[in-house]
Design a protein around this motif. Structure first.
Motif, PDB file in Angstrom:
ATOM      1  N   THR B 290       0.838  -1.198   0.000  1.00  0.00           N
ATOM      2  CA  THR B 290       0.000   0.000   0.000  1.00  0.00           C
ATOM      3  C   THR B 290       0.870   1.243   0.000  1.00  0.00           C
ATOM      4  O   THR B 290       1.873   1.310   0.703  1.00  0.00           O
ATOM      5  CB  THR B 290      -0.938  -0.020   1.227  1.00  0.00           C
ATOM      6  N   LYS B 291       0.451   2.206  -0.791  1.00  0.00           N
ATOM      7  CA  LYS B 291       1.264   3.418  -0.984  1.00  0.00           C
ATOM      8  C   LYS B 291       1.377   4.215   0.309  1.00  0.00           C
ATOM      9  O   LYS B 291       0.392   4.381   1.031  1.00  0.00           O
ATOM     10  CB  LYS B 291       0.622   4.281  -2.074  1.00  0.00           C
ATOM     11  N   ILE B 292       2.572   4.676   0.590  1.00  0.00           N
ATOM     12  CA  ILE B 292       2.805   5.564   1.727  1.00  0.00           C
ATOM     13  C   ILE B 292       3.605   6.770   1.240  1.00  0.00           C
ATOM     14  O   ILE B 292       4.171   6.756   0.144  1.00  0.00           O
ATOM     15  CB  ILE B 292       3.584   4.862   2.860  1.00  0.00           C
ATOM     16  N   ASP B 293       3.638   7.762   2.070  1.00  0.00           N
ATOM     17  CA  ASP B 293       4.477   8.914   1.763  1.00  0.00           C
ATOM     18  C   ASP B 293       5.932   8.569   2.025  1.00  0.00           C
ATOM     19  O   ASP B 293       6.251   7.872   2.974  1.00  0.00           O
ATOM     20  CB  ASP B 293       4.083  10.106   2.643  1.00  0.00           C
ATOM     21  N   GLY B 294       6.815   9.085   1.177  1.00  0.00           N
ATOM     22  CA  GLY B 294       8.232   8.928   1.430  1.00  0.00           C
ATOM     23  C   GLY B 294       8.690   9.962   2.429  1.00  0.00           C
ATOM     24  O   GLY B 294       7.870  10.685   2.997  1.00  0.00           O
ATOM     25  N   PRO B 295       9.969  10.102   2.629  1.00  0.00           N
ATOM     26  CA  PRO B 295      10.986   9.242   2.021  1.00  0.00           C
ATOM     27  C   PRO B 295      11.246   7.998   2.869  1.00  0.00           C
ATOM     28  O   PRO B 295      10.705   7.852   3.952  1.00  0.00           O
ATOM     29  CB  PRO B 295      12.213  10.155   2.058  1.00  0.00           C
ATOM     30  N   MET B 296      12.074   7.133   2.316  1.00  0.00           N
ATOM     31  CA  MET B 296      12.608   6.018   3.107  1.00  0.00           C
ATOM     32  C   MET B 296      13.714   6.571   3.985  1.00  0.00           C
ATOM     33  O   MET B 296      14.395   7.533   3.619  1.00  0.00           O
ATOM     34  CB  MET B 296      13.207   4.972   2.170  1.00  0.00           C
ATOM     35  N   PHE B 297      13.904   5.947   5.128  1.00  0.00           N
ATOM     36  CA  PHE B 297      15.030   6.325   5.968  1.00  0.00           C
ATOM     37  C   PHE B 297      16.035   5.179   6.004  1.00  0.00           C
ATOM     38  O   PHE B 297      15.668   4.014   6.074  1.00  0.00           O
ATOM     39  CB  PHE B 297      14.556   6.674   7.376  1.00  0.00           C
ATOM     40  N   GLU B 298      17.280   5.568   5.947  1.00  0.00           N
ATOM     41  CA  GLU B 298      18.334   4.557   5.909  1.00  0.00           C
ATOM     42  C   GLU B 298      18.359   3.759   7.209  1.00  0.00           C
ATOM     43  O   GLU B 298      18.348   4.346   8.294  1.00  0.00           O
ATOM     44  CB  GLU B 298      19.687   5.227   5.704  1.00  0.00           C
ATOM     45  N   TYR B 299      18.397   2.468   7.075  1.00  0.00           N
ATOM     46  CA  TYR B 299      18.572   1.604   8.247  1.00  0.00           C
ATOM     47  C   TYR B 299      20.030   1.165   8.243  1.00  0.00           C
ATOM     48  O   TYR B 299      20.374   0.097   7.770  1.00  0.00           O
ATOM     49  CB  TYR B 299      17.619   0.409   8.161  1.00  0.00           C
ATOM     50  N   ALA B 300      20.871   2.061   8.722  1.00  0.00           N
ATOM     51  CA  ALA B 300      22.321   1.803   8.685  1.00  0.00           C
ATOM     52  C   ALA B 300      22.665   0.843   9.808  1.00  0.00           C
ATOM     53  O   ALA B 300      23.100   1.232  10.881  1.00  0.00           O
ATOM     54  CB  ALA B 300      23.088   3.106   8.815  1.00  0.00           C
ATOM     55  N   CYS B 301      22.473  -0.414   9.534  1.00  0.00           N
ATOM     56  CA  CYS B 301      22.447  -1.424  10.598  1.00  0.00           C
ATOM     57  C   CYS B 301      23.781  -1.574  11.319  1.00  0.00           C
ATOM     58  O   CYS B 301      23.832  -1.800  12.522  1.00  0.00           O
ATOM     59  CB  CYS B 301      22.019  -2.753   9.998  1.00  0.00           C
ATOM     60  N   HIS B 302      24.876  -1.449  10.562  1.00  0.00           N
ATOM     61  CA  HIS B 302      26.183  -1.623  11.207  1.00  0.00           C
ATOM     62  C   HIS B 302      26.539  -0.442  12.108  1.00  0.00           C
ATOM     63  O   HIS B 302      27.339  -0.567  13.013  1.00  0.00           O
ATOM     64  CB  HIS B 302      27.282  -1.780  10.143  1.00  0.00           C
ATOM     65  N   GLU B 303      25.934   0.699  11.809  1.00  0.00           N
ATOM     66  CA  GLU B 303      26.359   1.942  12.429  1.00  0.00           C
ATOM     67  C   GLU B 303      26.386   1.879  13.953  1.00  0.00           C
ATOM     68  O   GLU B 303      27.345   2.294  14.582  1.00  0.00           O
ATOM     69  CB  GLU B 303      25.425   3.073  11.978  1.00  0.00           C
ATOM     70  N   GLY B 304      25.314   1.370  14.508  1.00  0.00           N
ATOM     71  CA  GLY B 304      25.239   1.347  15.976  1.00  0.00           C
ATOM     72  C   GLY B 304      24.994  -0.048  16.512  1.00  0.00           C
ATOM     73  O   GLY B 304      24.305  -0.221  17.507  1.00  0.00           O
ATOM     74  N   ASN B 305      25.534  -1.032  15.834  1.00  0.00           N
ATOM     75  CA  ASN B 305      25.239  -2.416  16.210  1.00  0.00           C
ATOM     76  C   ASN B 305      26.063  -2.840  17.428  1.00  0.00           C
ATOM     77  O   ASN B 305      26.838  -3.790  17.364  1.00  0.00           O
ATOM     78  CB  ASN B 305      25.482  -3.349  15.023  1.00  0.00           C
ATOM     79  N   TYR B 306      25.886  -2.111  18.519  1.00  0.00           N
ATOM     80  CA  TYR B 306      26.588  -2.468  19.748  1.00  0.00           C
ATOM     81  C   TYR B 306      26.084  -3.807  20.300  1.00  0.00           C
ATOM     82  O   TYR B 306      26.778  -4.485  21.046  1.00  0.00           O
ATOM     83  CB  TYR B 306      26.368  -1.388  20.816  1.00  0.00           C
ATOM     84  N   GLY B 307      24.855  -4.131  19.953  1.00  0.00           N
ATOM     85  CA  GLY B 307      24.242  -5.331  20.515  1.00  0.00           C
ATOM     86  C   GLY B 307      25.032  -6.591  20.213  1.00  0.00           C
ATOM     87  O   GLY B 307      25.095  -7.510  21.041  1.00  0.00           O
ATOM     88  N   LEU B 308      25.642  -6.656  19.028  1.00  0.00           N
ATOM     89  CA  LEU B 308      26.405  -7.848  18.668  1.00  0.00           C
ATOM     90  C   LEU B 308      27.551  -8.062  19.659  1.00  0.00           C
ATOM     91  O   LEU B 308      27.723  -9.156  20.212  1.00  0.00           O
ATOM     92  CB  LEU B 308      26.950  -7.694  17.238  1.00  0.00           C
ATOM     93  N   ALA B 309      28.323  -7.011  19.899  1.00  0.00           N
ATOM     94  CA  ALA B 309      29.430  -7.128  20.854  1.00  0.00           C
ATOM     95  C   ALA B 309      28.908  -7.357  22.272  1.00  0.00           C
ATOM     96  O   ALA B 309      29.489  -8.145  23.045  1.00  0.00           O
ATOM     97  CB  ALA B 309      30.291  -5.867  20.803  1.00  0.00           C
ATOM     98  N   ASN B 310      27.800  -6.698  22.604  1.00  0.00           N
ATOM     99  CA  ASN B 310      27.258  -6.846  23.957  1.00  0.00           C
ATOM    100  C   ASN B 310      26.816  -8.281  24.234  1.00  0.00           C
ATOM    101  O   ASN B 310      26.989  -8.796  25.342  1.00  0.00           O
ATOM    102  CB  ASN B 310      26.074  -5.889  24.151  1.00  0.00           C
ATOM    103  N   ASN B 311      26.217  -8.907  23.238  1.00  0.00           N
ATOM    104  CA  ASN B 311      25.799 -10.298  23.423  1.00  0.00           C
ATOM    105  C   ASN B 311      27.004 -11.191  23.695  1.00  0.00           C
ATOM    106  O   ASN B 311      26.969 -12.081  24.544  1.00  0.00           O
ATOM    107  CB  ASN B 311      25.063 -10.803  22.176  1.00  0.00           C
TER     108      ASN B 311
END
Lengths: 132, 329
Positions: B290-311
């Motif tokens: 279904t159509k939505i208004d843009g824009p898309m926002f970047e999901y820069a997953c690596h940027e703040g992926n502290y969770g990986l190290a925390n786990n």
């Protein structure tokens, strides 16, 4: 026949059950046996993916301070609603109820994070009487 | 301090009924849809796949494909009920969901009357896994239990920000940020998935697919127009990308997707997964974009992926604690 039925926007305070498929297992990062409550002052807001982090400084009874990082969710929906990291200004007083990291460091997941007066950070889920 | 006054928390876009599927038959729309200069149906824009329709139909519904309008309304109302988690339980170890907008109350939802995304098999549920797939899934689960926190490479692909199961193909709705953007030229269709930051570049100029033995995280896709429907065939999977239910798509899987712009604000997305190494029969599904208004926002997953190290650091801390406890005994 084509049914084009628009549903009206439903009640303002409706919540939806949590079905978020989180980016990682929080129970692996944080310890359910280390519940905590913190009151602190915001020093930094990271509205970043995959999860936001809000940094606070917590003052101890003896005047010493401790820095904590509180994990939140993906900020993309917030951006879409016009919310930015400035929505939680540096210096804001926050209350955090959550769980501490399994490795014992000063990181926690904020099960609930509110301003000191009880308001939600981003959405006015607890109506506050009075003028803006 | 600025007080935010966002008065509405729920966005429901459109309730799209059963005729959706009928409209797409034979690639025909019931009215003229937007077209590109070259005459192709114009799929470009921002779309959401967010839904309350589950991938698999609840067993008790049997072969019932569609809810009545009344039932759908009731289901929507029920989905708005707060589910409180109990303090001190693993389920409660989570960030504040409503504030961070990860629930459906703050995001647009593309509703329809289907009881499941899966349309074939008739019971709306994934077909049985093959014996080999079951054995492989069991082995993966055992390894995750025994060595799941040994290193970053032992963590799931999603946690490592490499690829999420919703990306497919088949593309499936995801719990939050369930959005995509389609860009289109005469020779290419590009699908940019917000979760998690991948662009599927799909040639539609008739060129051959990648040769066998060149695996891609999202497979190698080639598209063609059949009437007003974009048909995308994808092969060359890695044999590592997940599908719900514990299975992975085998390297030899073939996924066929069909995208039909049935209305100004709707693209019907249909798919078939043909992977005889994993499932005993093909399975298919559909849902509206279904159509939505843009824009898309970047999901820069690596940027703040502290969770990986925390786990991992959490696991190391627990190992140290266990070792110290053992020494004291």
């Amino acid at each position: 026949m084509m049914l084009v039925q628009r549903l009206a926007v439903v009640a303002a305070l409706a919540f939806v059950s949590a079905e978020a498929s989180a980016h990682h297992a929080f129970a692996a990062e944080f310890d359910v046996n280390r519940p905590l409550e913190l009151s602190g002052t915001v020093t930094k807001v990271e509205l970043i993916n995959p999860h936001s982090w809000i940094h606070i400084t917590v003052a101890g009874e003896g005047g010493e301070t401790t820095d904590w990082m509180i994990e939140g969710g993906s900020p993309n929906s917030l951006y879409r609603r016009g919310i930015t990291k400035d929505s939680v200004p540096i210096g804001s007083e926050l209350k955090v109820v959550g769980y501490q990291a399994r490795d014992g460091t000063n990181r926690a997941v904020g099960r609930t994070i509110t301003f000191a007066d009880g308001r939600s950070l981003f959405f006015n889920s607890t109506p506050v009487a009075g003028p803006e | 301090m600025t007080r935010l006054t966002l008065t509405s928390r729920l966005f429901v876009l459109g309730l799209i009924a059963a005729p959706l599927a009928a409209m797409a038959q034979n690639g025909k729309s019931d009215r003229e849809v937007p077209r590109t200069a070259a005459g192709q149906p114009d799929l470009s824009g921002h779309w959401t796949s967010a839904t309350i329709v589950p991938l698999e139909r609840p067993v008790e519904l049997g072969n019932k494909e569609l809810y009545t309008q009344e039932e759908a309304d009731k289901l929507l109302a029920e989905s708005l009920v707060v589910t409180e988690t109990e303090a001190g339980t693993a389920a409660d170890v989570h960030y504040q969901l409503d504030d961070f907008g990860l629930d459906r109350s703050q995001n647009p939802i593309a509703l329809n009357l289907r009881t499941s995304i899966i349309t074939d098999p008739r019971n709306g549920r994934m077909p049985a896994s093959t014996a080999a797939a079951k054995a492989a899934a069991d082995a993966r689960a055992a390894r995750a239990r025994e060595r799941g926190f040994d290193s970053a490479q032992d963590r799931p692909l999603a946690e490592r920000c490499i690829v999420w199961p919703n990306e497919g193909p088949p593309m499936l709705p995801v719990g939050y940020n369930s959005n995509l953007q389609i860009a289109q030229t005469d020779d290419y269709v590009v699908v940019l998935l917000e979760m998690i930051h991948d662009a599927r570049v799909i040639p539609v100029d008739g060129r051959a697919g990648l040769p066998a033995g060149v695996p891609q995280w999202l497979g190698s896709s080639r598209g063609r127009w059949e009437g007003d429907t974009l048909v995308v065939e994808t092969t060359n999977f890695t044999g590592r990308t997940g599908v719900r239910g514990g299975n992975v798509l085998s390297a030899n899987a073939r996924v066929t997707e069909r995208l039909t712009r049935t209305r100004d604000d709707t693209v019907l997305y249909q798919f078939t997964v043909d992977d005889p190494e994993t499932w005993t029969e093909p399975w298919s599904g559909e849902y509206p974009l279904t159509k939505i208004d843009g824009p898309m926002f970047e999901y820069a997953c690596h940027e703040g992926n502290y969770g990986l190290a925390n786990n991992l650091s959490g696991a190391r801390a627990e190992e140290r604690a266990a070792a110290e406890a053992a020494e004291k005994q």
